[in-house]
Scaffold this active site. Sequence first.
Site, PDB file in Angstrom:
ATOM      1  N   ASN A  53      -3.424  -1.811  -5.095  1.00 38.94           N
ATOM      2  CA  ASN A  53      -2.778  -3.097  -5.378  1.00 38.94           C
ATOM      3  C   ASN A  53      -1.277  -2.852  -5.540  1.00 38.94           C
ATOM      4  O   ASN A  53      -0.836  -2.327  -6.555  1.00 38.94           O
ATOM      5  CB  ASN A  53      -3.381  -3.706  -6.654  1.00 38.94           C
ATOM      6  CG  ASN A  53      -2.771  -5.056  -6.990  1.00 38.94           C
ATOM      7  OD1 ASN A  53      -2.027  -5.636  -6.205  1.00 38.94           O
ATOM      8  ND2 ASN A  53      -3.094  -5.556  -8.169  1.00 38.94           N
ATOM      9  N   LYS A  71       1.009  -4.986  -5.924  1.00 41.50           N
ATOM     10  CA  LYS A  71       1.613  -5.981  -6.820  1.00 41.50           C
ATOM     11  C   LYS A  71       2.940  -6.487  -6.220  1.00 41.50           C
ATOM     12  O   LYS A  71       3.061  -6.562  -4.986  1.00 41.50           O
ATOM     13  CB  LYS A  71       1.767  -5.410  -8.230  1.00 41.50           C
ATOM     14  CG  LYS A  71       0.436  -4.871  -8.772  1.00 41.50           C
ATOM     15  CD  LYS A  71       0.483  -4.495 -10.216  1.00 41.50           C
ATOM     16  CE  LYS A  71      -0.875  -3.951 -10.652  1.00 41.50           C
ATOM     17  NZ  LYS A  71      -0.911  -3.622 -12.085  1.00 41.50           N
ATOM     18  N   HIS A  90      -7.123 -10.960 -11.131  1.00 43.33           N
ATOM     19  CA  HIS A  90      -6.494  -9.783 -11.736  1.00 43.33           C
ATOM     20  C   HIS A  90      -5.948 -10.158 -13.112  1.00 43.33           C
ATOM     21  O   HIS A  90      -5.531 -11.296 -13.338  1.00 43.33           O
ATOM     22  CB  HIS A  90      -5.370  -9.264 -10.830  1.00 43.33           C
ATOM     23  CG  HIS A  90      -4.830  -7.943 -11.253  1.00 43.33           C
ATOM     24  ND1 HIS A  90      -3.916  -7.810 -12.275  1.00 43.33           N
ATOM     25  CD2 HIS A  90      -5.091  -6.685 -10.812  1.00 43.33           C
ATOM     26  CE1 HIS A  90      -3.632  -6.523 -12.433  1.00 43.33           C
ATOM     27  NE2 HIS A  90      -4.330  -5.820 -11.560  1.00 43.33           N
ATOM     28  N   GLU A 119      -3.260  -9.750 -14.528  1.00 37.06           N
ATOM     29  CA  GLU A 119      -1.915 -10.346 -14.539  1.00 37.06           C
ATOM     30  C   GLU A 119      -1.969 -11.810 -14.146  1.00 37.06           C
ATOM     31  O   GLU A 119      -1.181 -12.626 -14.646  1.00 37.06           O
ATOM     32  CB  GLU A 119      -0.999  -9.538 -13.603  1.00 37.06           C
ATOM     33  CG  GLU A 119      -0.689  -8.162 -14.172  1.00 37.06           C
ATOM     34  CD  GLU A 119      -0.444  -7.091 -13.139  1.00 37.06           C
ATOM     35  OE1 GLU A 119      -0.334  -5.920 -13.536  1.00 37.06           O
ATOM     36  OE2 GLU A 119      -0.387  -7.423 -11.931  1.00 37.06           O
ATOM     37  N   GLU A 166     -11.351  -3.777 -14.921  1.00 32.30           N
ATOM     38  CA  GLU A 166     -10.029  -3.273 -15.290  1.00 32.30           C
ATOM     39  C   GLU A 166      -9.736  -3.603 -16.748  1.00 32.30           C
ATOM     40  O   GLU A 166      -9.322  -4.715 -17.061  1.00 32.30           O
ATOM     41  CB  GLU A 166      -8.959  -3.928 -14.411  1.00 32.30           C
ATOM     42  CG  GLU A 166      -9.106  -3.621 -12.937  1.00 32.30           C
ATOM     43  CD  GLU A 166      -7.846  -3.983 -12.174  1.00 32.30           C
ATOM     44  OE1 GLU A 166      -7.254  -3.075 -11.587  1.00 32.30           O
ATOM     45  OE2 GLU A 166      -7.446  -5.152 -12.192  1.00 32.30           O
ATOM     46  N   GLY A 206      -1.325  -0.050 -16.198  1.00 32.32           N
ATOM     47  CA  GLY A 206       0.111   0.200 -16.235  1.00 32.32           C
ATOM     48  C   GLY A 206       0.606   0.798 -17.544  1.00 32.32           C
ATOM     49  O   GLY A 206       1.803   0.875 -17.791  1.00 32.32           O
ATOM     50  N   SER A 261      -4.828   2.545 -14.602  1.00 28.63           N
ATOM     51  CA  SER A 261      -4.100   3.818 -14.622  1.00 28.63           C
ATOM     52  C   SER A 261      -4.891   4.953 -13.973  1.00 28.63           C
ATOM     53  O   SER A 261      -4.965   6.066 -14.492  1.00 28.63           O
ATOM     54  CB  SER A 261      -3.691   4.189 -16.051  1.00 28.63           C
ATOM     55  OG  SER A 261      -2.797   3.216 -16.577  1.00 28.63           O
TER      56      SER A 261
END
Length: 247
Positions: free
Chosen positions: A10, A12, A94, A96, A164, A170, A210
């Site tokens: 991904n 992003k 996702h 985010e 996730e 991250g 990660s």
Amino acid sequence: MSRNFWVGGNWKMNGDKKVIEGIVEFLKAGPLDPAVEVVVGVPAIYLEYAKNLLPQSVAVAAQNCYKVSKGAFTGEISPAMISDIGVKWVILGHSERRHVFGENNELVAEKVAHALDSGLHVVACIGEKLEEREGGKTEEVVFHQTKAIADKIKDWSKVVIAYEPVWAIGTGKTATPQQAQEVHKKLREWLSQHVSDKVASETRIVYGGSVTGANCVELSKEPDIDGFLVGGASLKPEFVQIVNARK
């Protein structure tokens, strides 16, 4: 049954044409394990550009799409548009999208259903926040997110679930292989009980949070981890190591 290992990158909101050319270079150099299905999530504006450069063995995914085929939805893209340029995958839900842009379970589920109905393959993302894990609510959260999707779809053959944990995205923190396996196993049991044994045994559940060249091999050994959805490391040559985690 044996589930085909799946690794997604991904990107992003990262990259430009020069960066994409560099990523294509290391993916072409590989070598990539031919037994692994590889997909990269590309910013919408570069979807067609990346697709035309990438080796045929690497598929392309949009990072988001809306729940209808067209209309007055400024700034959105539809599954129909994604398909029109020959892209077959989309990443939906996702963390985010959920926690930065406020997408709730219902909207994510509607998007997943419409994307599947439109013929796309979907990476459906789920996962708990740190306070939810520390509060012992991991299963409650991920089951609730999965149920919202399960209530809206009938055909799971084009779905990959990406677990996730939000606290590991991250941050440099990674769930241990045992922590990740525990959730993946529970998710598979949930699918068996609430959807079907067939869906539970055939649906790939991949881990994101990660993932790096340093931890991918140990994670890949767990029986219910069927691959990875990789963030930052997918922009670097170590992504090749991650694709080859089971070699």
